[in-house]
Design an enzyme around this catalytic site. Structure first.
Site, mmCIF file in Angstrom:
data_model
loop_
_atom_site.group_PDB
_atom_site.id
_atom_site.type_symbol
_atom_site.label_atom_id
_atom_site.label_comp_id
_atom_site.label_asym_id
_atom_site.label_seq_id
_atom_site.Cartn_x
_atom_site.Cartn_y
_atom_site.Cartn_z
ATOM 1 N N THR A 145 -12.871 29.913 -30.998
ATOM 2 C CA THR A 145 -13.921 29.151 -30.327
ATOM 3 C C THR A 145 -13.599 29.065 -28.843
ATOM 4 O O THR A 145 -12.592 28.471 -28.451
ATOM 5 C CB THR A 145 -14.002 27.728 -30.898
ATOM 6 O OG1 THR A 145 -14.496 27.798 -32.225
ATOM 7 C CG2 THR A 145 -14.966 26.863 -30.074
ATOM 8 N N LYS A 204 -21.894 28.152 -31.351
ATOM 9 C CA LYS A 204 -20.753 27.406 -31.892
ATOM 10 C C LYS A 204 -20.674 26.025 -31.240
ATOM 11 O O LYS A 204 -20.485 25.004 -31.915
ATOM 12 C CB LYS A 204 -19.457 28.188 -31.666
ATOM 13 C CG LYS A 204 -18.194 27.458 -32.106
ATOM 14 C CD LYS A 204 -18.137 27.297 -33.625
ATOM 15 C CE LYS A 204 -17.153 26.221 -34.045
ATOM 16 N NZ LYS A 204 -15.761 26.555 -33.880
ATOM 17 N N LYS A 254 -12.892 18.588 -26.848
ATOM 18 C CA LYS A 254 -12.988 19.783 -26.003
ATOM 19 C C LYS A 254 -14.354 20.455 -26.179
ATOM 20 O O LYS A 254 -15.019 20.829 -25.206
ATOM 21 C CB LYS A 254 -11.877 20.769 -26.365
ATOM 22 C CG LYS A 254 -11.877 22.041 -25.546
ATOM 23 C CD LYS A 254 -11.125 23.158 -26.281
ATOM 24 C CE LYS A 254 -11.896 23.561 -27.557
ATOM 25 N NZ LYS A 254 -11.273 24.628 -28.342
#
Lengths: 287, 287, 287, 287
Positions: free
Chosen positions: C96, C171, C239
């Site tokens: 990711t 994502k 994050k």
């Protein structure tokens, strides 16, 4: 420090350079598009054909540029400041940038033996014209003291804050507070309007108590008249809010109020208000 | 308007009543717990054994009570103001309440032939003591003019805003702005701390530009020292934020900034800070 | 595509590589700390001593790394994937990352004649172990088709989304929604607790209607028991929220809800909960 | 419990009453505007000319009304339910109200010797029609057990939650979660659109993982097509969010996420979307 290079003649830079010329400094100006130099030359400045020419002609070179990218390019680009700075020569970047950019420039300057201050300012067009900016300096403390006469000419007050990056941090902190307060003022006026209150009375009441401040006074009228000539463009305020939220992200400091203001300014940006004064965010809030 | 009844001798009321006594008005005071009357009697006030006694002794009766519930009870309770008000007699409620409560009291007063002003004030303990409050009046305009000498004694400025309810609205608008600004100040100081900046320099920088204001000056120091003697208790500020958000709900005005501040104050309340000064919200934000 | 290199054997990577070995692919594994390779070797994988060795042994190399920095280093570092990739060879990064990192890697791979897919996955440890991930691929469409057998082994579903960067975007969008929903679940349970409701009944009610979802079911119990073994660590969720807010910043899309969740997760991070499961944000909300 | 009174034949009430008639209960219906009774009479219900007539004809009277004000009026008005309820007779209010209203009605019913359940439902038009509502009951537990056949006819699941008020609380908690999730879905789709992603793929990805839920599936398509026939009107959702935030205010529970959603829904209301389905909030977010 008599011979001064000045890079960047936008709304802020041209007013600051003009004050230096008028105060008797020998100023050599440079701007990406050279046409902006003419009014300064008329006042008595010399025009440089390149960044390097401006740097070479000066004891200290000041820069006042639009954003971190421009700051980076002017300082570190192929023909930029660092490419020709002599050991002991001074560079003072007064642009508003993030702490990382300030540190990258400071490191490069000191690596070639130069001396560096970051010195972002608080205040927009009018304080720039009137020489009443607030200067938030950090880096080489001896250089800061030598800049006293220059900073006295440009501002009403200056701070020395420590290591490079601290100036950028404090600038973001001041501006995030300002941006947040603007959304509060706009919410106050929007709610007052729905209550059927008279906007002038509301502004007067806000100006009579503990939260009275020049910005509410100045921008309150602009919001009531929905007229927003850009003193500090909205897109710059949103950028500063974004950088402040990111700084909080990096340091683990939650900023619910500032993050909320950032989203509201983003809506304003999305509505095409980026080039208006940042008080135009009120249009989004009352809508 | 020489003979004045004064109901409610809390932090605010006792200071206001004292100013009226010192200015030569004939003041009859009443308080739910009568012990609070003693210092006023010493100054020269008369003490009433009941609300009705205070009302009967006076041309105009002022009230300064803790919250909407107390206002409602003192005005409309079985032995309250309305129960004995004579046609033509005046009642001025200076408590901070929501617009609905103000209107309910105003309606009851005029129904029995009385005259009514709501007159909430902006300013906390110190301005109350110094007679420098800001008075946000609405209701009977002729009565407002007759109150000039009284209001001059209590405040530095007064507004007449129109129909009953407008005073309450403006009071909430001023306070919601203040509450939002307090969370911004606290976020600024918390982020500055994580940046390693000196808090005094940060406060000085905030005080040097367009957003300089007395509250930041006064409360900034309190936050730095984490010492919060209650001038304006946090739970009252949260109540005002809640009422402002509800007002926005009723009028269809979104208030993202104020609602965010309200939630942050609720966290502070949940952490047991309700009786501290409202600046104690900073403890929650920096935590 | 029989010979597969696999770089990165963290919680996710080791489970994915194991599934490939079990399915009969010839897998060559590499990990920064080589000890992590042992269980895979036991299953039948070969261990490479370097990234380059893994790449050279394989038709396609997959990577599953911790963050954008690790992805960048493994692909573009001095001895990284790009340094030895042969024309026509394939690289698939399933980590990711933000869209910029994905594009930087994709550009470098195609510049040396390689073929590239970004393929971040939705799903954490359990779906990785069960081969039921959701794969969000973008880049070289022909390569995507050739990967069918591999993706079938790793996931229950895969998408081809277009240009490199689109996978990273989707994502982040999935994860920001998940993070926001987690704060809502935590607020629901915290408010229910203050109402004196039984948490199990609340979870059952939430699971009976239109918003019933596996995450509420799974994490609801964890929140009630205040027990948070890390399946998806809180710091990773913060994050992703940060990257999503930044993406909105870049594209001019205000995200009031996501930005609010981000600040709440930042508080949790500041409270030392970064290594717990992201459901531990509930501790901050009920506090 | 064979003879049932049914008060209120809006979108929800008419579907519920119809199910009871079809299931063989003897249903006497009443509606403020009597025209709404016709379709029920056609099905086999009897029409009452007044609330009192419906109550007198029934062992238990159910109500499904628009808001707390209507609930209050129907139960406690001069000719309302309580005015004619006999000792031992039962009243079940299935409207969505705040806990205070539920308790006021419950107290009045028990004071005249009646038996009371609050029983708000989770689910909108379609589950009402299909008899698959979720029933959140609280109050008289014996009555709850006697209602089993009735509740089985109306819903797929029912809860007994304890004291009157708990039903209202849980209903608000379910709906605030739903409202918050709707703003997250809208933010996800708006950001995806700016990324150039295909909305169908985004919805499919959201539906493939741990946060998959029927509402995203159902309303996602509606948002993509920007078509919002009102199943659950936006103004009702905003009301529920407002009541949930108020509940948090009362109980000292901060709800940053829900409060943010509330403000976003208020913007939608201000933009004239109150009568559309609550998914129309997406129009405000993508705007």
């Amino acid at each position: 420090m008599k011979r001064i290079g000045f890079l960047g003649l936008g709304i802020m830079g041209r007013a600051m350079a003009a004050n230096l010329v008028r105060a008797g400094f020998q100023v050599t100006v440079w701007n990406r598009t050279s046409a902006a130099c003419a009014p300064l030359v008329e006042l008595g400045a010399r025009q440089a054909g390149s960044i390097q020419e401006a740097v070479r002609a000066s004891e200290v070179t000041l820069a006042m540029l639009a954003d971190p990218e421009a700051s980076h390019e002017v300082a570190l680009g192929a023909d930029g400041v660092v490419s020709c700075l002599q050991p002991g020569q001074a560079y003072v970047d007064m642009s508003t940038v993030d702490p990382d950019t300030a540190r990258a420039i400071g490191d490069a300057v000191t690596r070639v033996g130069g001396r560096f201050l970051e010195a972002p300012v608080s205040g927009s067009r009018k304080p720039a014209e009137e020489g009443s900016l607030v200067i938030l300096a950090a880096g080489d403390e001896a250089l800061y003291r030598e800049m006293a006469a220059v900073f006295d000419c440009l501002g009403k007050k200056s701070f020395f804050l420590g290591e490079v990056g601290q100036g950028a941090c404090l600038k973001l902190i001041v501006n995030m507070t300002m941006g947040g307060m603007m959304t509060l003022l706009a919410e106050a006026l929007a709610l007052a309007d729905r209550c059927g209150l008279d906007a002038r009375q509301v502004l007067e009441a806000l100006d009579s108590g503990a939260i009275a401040n020049p910005m509410f006074r100045l921008k309150g009228d602009r919001i009531v008249e929905d007229d927003h000539p850009p003193h500090f463009p909205l897109r710059h305020m949103q950028k500063d809010l974004r950088l402040a939220v990111s700084l909080g992200d990096r340091l683990g400091q939650a900023l619910h109020g500032v993050a909320t203001a950032n989203e509201t300014f983003k809506r304003a940006l999305g509505a095409g208000l980026g080039d208006e004064d940042f008080a135009a965010v009120a249009r989004i809030i009352s809508g």
